[in-house]
Write an enzyme that holds these catalytic residues in place. Structure first.
Site, PDB file in Angstrom:
ATOM      1  N   ALA A 253     -11.681  -8.964  21.672  1.00 10.55           N
ATOM      2  CA  ALA A 253     -10.223  -8.853  21.464  1.00 10.55           C
ATOM      3  C   ALA A 253      -9.721 -10.195  20.929  1.00 10.55           C
ATOM      4  CB  ALA A 253      -9.492  -8.435  22.732  1.00 10.55           C
ATOM      5  N   LEU A 254     -10.384 -10.632  19.873  1.00  8.15           N
ATOM      6  CA  LEU A 254     -10.213 -12.013  19.404  1.00  8.15           C
ATOM      7  C   LEU A 254      -8.836 -12.227  18.777  1.00  8.15           C
ATOM      8  CD1 LEU A 254     -13.746 -12.605  17.826  1.00  8.15           C
ATOM      9  CD2 LEU A 254     -12.953 -13.092  20.164  1.00  8.15           C
TER      10      LEU A 254
ATOM     11  N   HIS B 145      -9.002 -17.896  19.996  1.00 10.21           N
ATOM     12  CA  HIS B 145     -10.459 -17.876  19.857  1.00 10.21           C
ATOM     13  C   HIS B 145     -10.885 -18.513  18.532  1.00 10.21           C
ATOM     14  CE1 HIS B 145      -9.870 -14.134  22.468  1.00 10.21           C
ATOM     15  NE2 HIS B 145     -10.678 -14.857  23.214  1.00 10.21           N
TER      16      HIS B 145
HETATM   17  P1  AMP Z   1     -11.636 -14.819  26.717  1.00 11.71           P
HETATM   18  O1  AMP Z   1     -12.099 -13.981  25.592  1.00 11.71           O
HETATM   19  O2  AMP Z   1     -10.216 -14.568  27.124  1.00 11.71           O
HETATM   20  O3  AMP Z   1     -12.606 -14.869  27.865  1.00 11.71           O
HETATM   21  O4  AMP Z   1     -11.583 -16.297  26.153  1.00 11.71           O
HETATM   22  C1  AMP Z   1     -12.700 -16.871  25.536  1.00 11.71           C
HETATM   23  C2  AMP Z   1     -12.460 -18.336  25.365  1.00 11.71           C
HETATM   24  O5  AMP Z   1     -11.303 -18.544  24.572  1.00 11.71           O
HETATM   25  C3  AMP Z   1     -12.206 -19.060  26.703  1.00 11.71           C
HETATM   26  O6  AMP Z   1     -12.862 -20.311  26.677  1.00 11.71           O
HETATM   27  C4  AMP Z   1     -10.716 -19.208  26.711  1.00 11.71           C
HETATM   28  O7  AMP Z   1     -10.273 -20.314  27.472  1.00 11.71           O
HETATM   29  C5  AMP Z   1     -10.430 -19.413  25.240  1.00 11.71           C
HETATM   30  N1  AMP Z   1      -9.042 -19.083  24.936  1.00 11.71           N
HETATM   31  C6  AMP Z   1      -8.401 -17.921  25.172  1.00 11.71           C
HETATM   32  N2  AMP Z   1      -7.112 -17.995  24.790  1.00 11.71           N
HETATM   33  C7  AMP Z   1      -6.927 -19.252  24.301  1.00 11.71           C
HETATM   34  C8  AMP Z   1      -5.814 -19.962  23.759  1.00 11.71           C
HETATM   35  N3  AMP Z   1      -4.605 -19.406  23.646  1.00 11.71           N
HETATM   36  N4  AMP Z   1      -6.008 -21.236  23.368  1.00 11.71           N
HETATM   37  C9  AMP Z   1      -7.227 -21.824  23.485  1.00 11.71           C
HETATM   38  N5  AMP Z   1      -8.310 -21.210  23.992  1.00 11.71           N
HETATM   39  C10 AMP Z   1      -8.167 -19.945  24.396  1.00 11.71           C
END
Ligand code: AMP
Length: 277
Positions: A30-31, A35
Site C-alpha cells: 500500500a505504498l 515509502h
Molecule cells: P509500513 O508499510 O507502514 O510498515 O511502513 C514501511 C516503512 O515505511 C516503515 O519503516 C515506516 O516507518 C515507513 N514509513 C511509513 N510512512 C512513512 C512516512 N510518512 N514517512 C516516512 N516513513 C514512513
C-alpha cells in the site's frame, strides 16, 4: 518480483560478488510517497535497493486490521518499477512462516517503553521476528526505516545490534501531507470528516514541542495537548515526551534531546505520529 528464498539468494549472489552496497527497505505495501522517500534515500546510500512487501500477520492482534489492511500490490509493483528499484522481495505467508514455524523474537529495551507496546502487546515480537528474517534473508549493508514508526526504528536498531546481523539501520524523516498529516497506508481508512480532523495530531505535537523547548513544564504542556486531542474527536492512547535516544521518560532536569510521541484513534482508524523537541 521475487517470491522464494532460493530465487532471492540467486538474485543477490552476483551483487555480493561485485561487492555492491545493498540496501533493504521493508514495507507492508500500500505504498505511498513516504515509502518512496525511503526508497530514494536507500538509492542515494547503496548500489542496489531491495524493497520487501509483506503484510506480516505476526504483528497484528486478532482484533486488529490484518484482513482489512490495504493491499495495492499491482500499483506498488508499477511504482517500484518506475523508481527502478533492483528487486522486490514479496514472499507469501507460507514462505515466511511455513507449517511448523515455531520461533519468536521477544525484544526488550525500547520495545517495552510503555508506548505502542502498552496498546499492542503482540506488535514488537511480530515486528522483531519478521525484520530479523528479512535481514537474514537479504543480508543488506543498510536497512531504511521511517521515523514515522519511531519506537519501531529504535527496536529494530537494537535488534540488528544485539543479534550481530551486520546491517546498519538508517532512519528516514517523516513525510507529511501539506496539512501536516503524516502519510500512512492506514490514512486510506479515514472518512472525509476524519481526514479533515486528522492533522490536529501534528498541530498539537508541534505546539507542545515549541512550549517545552521554550521551557514550559512538560507535564502541564502534555496535559493541555491531551485535552486538545480529546476535544478534536480522538480517543487518545498516549501523548508522551521521551528521551529521543532511549525512549526513557523525559526528566525536566536533564538536557537530552526529547521526542514527543502520540497515538490516537479517530473512528475505527488508529494514527501515530511524533516530532522532535
Ligand atoms: P509500513 O508499510 O507502514 O510498515 O511502513 C514501511 C516503512 O515505511 C516503515 O519503516 C515506516 O516507518 C515507513 N514509513 C511509513 N510512512 C512513512 C512516512 N510518512 N514517512 C516516512 N516513513 C514512513
Amino acid at each position: 518480483m521475487i517470491r522464494t528464498v532460493q530465487a532471492l539468494k540467486r538474485a543477490l549472489a552476483p551483487w555480493r560478488a561485485r561487492r555492491d552496497v545493498i540496501a533493504l527497505v521493508p514495507t507492508m505495501g500500500a505504498l505511498h510517497d513516504g515509502h518512496f522517500a525511503l526508497v530514494r534515500l536507500a538509492q542515494r546510500r547503496a548500489d542496489r535497493v531491495i524493497v520487501s512487501i509483506f503484510v506480516n500477520p505476526a504483528q497484528f492482534a486478532p482484533h486488529e486490521d490484518l484482513a482489512a489492511y490495504p493491499r495495492t500490490f499491482d500499483a506498488d509493483l508499477a511504482a517500484l518499477a518506475a523508481l527502478a528499484v533492483d528487486a522486490v522481495w514479496a514472499p507469501s505467508v507460507p514462505t515466511m512462516y511455513p507449517a511448523g514455524f515455531a520461533t519468536r523474537i521477544i525484544p526488550e529495551g525500547p520495545a517495552t517503553a510503555g508506548l505502542e507496546d502498552a496498546f499492542r502487546p503482540h506488535f514488537f515480537a511480530g515486528v522483531a521476528t519478521v525484520v530479523a528474517k528479512l535481514l537474514i534473508q537479504c543480508e543488506p549493508d543498510i536497512a531504511v526505516f521511517g521515523e514515522k514508526d519511531y519506537q519501531q526504528l529504535k527496536v529494530v536498531t537494537q535488534l540488528a545490534r544485539d543479534l550481530d546481523l551486520g546491517t546498519r539501520i538508517v532512519g528516514a524523516p517523516i513525510l507529511r501531507d501539506k496539512d501536516g498529516l503524516a502519510l500512512s497506508s492506514r490514512n486510506a481508512y479515514l472518512s472525509r470528516g476524519e481526514r479533515e480532523a486528522a492533522p490536529l495530531l501534528h498541530r498539537v505535537l508541534v505546539r507542545c514541542a515549541k512550549a517545552i523547548a521554550a521551557g514550559e513544564p512538560i507535564d502541564s504542556v502534555l496535559d493541555e495537548g491531551r485535552a486538545a486531542i480529546a476535544k478534536g474527536g480522538f480517543a487518545l492512547d498516549y501523548l508522551e515526551a521521551r528521551q529521543a535516544r532511549t525512549l526513557a521518560p523525559a526528566s525536566a532536569a536533564r538536557k537530552e534531546p526529547l521526542r514527543l510521541l502520540v497515538a490516537a484513534r479517530i473512528g475505527n482508524t488508529r494514527l501515530i505520529d511524533n516530532v522532535a523537541v
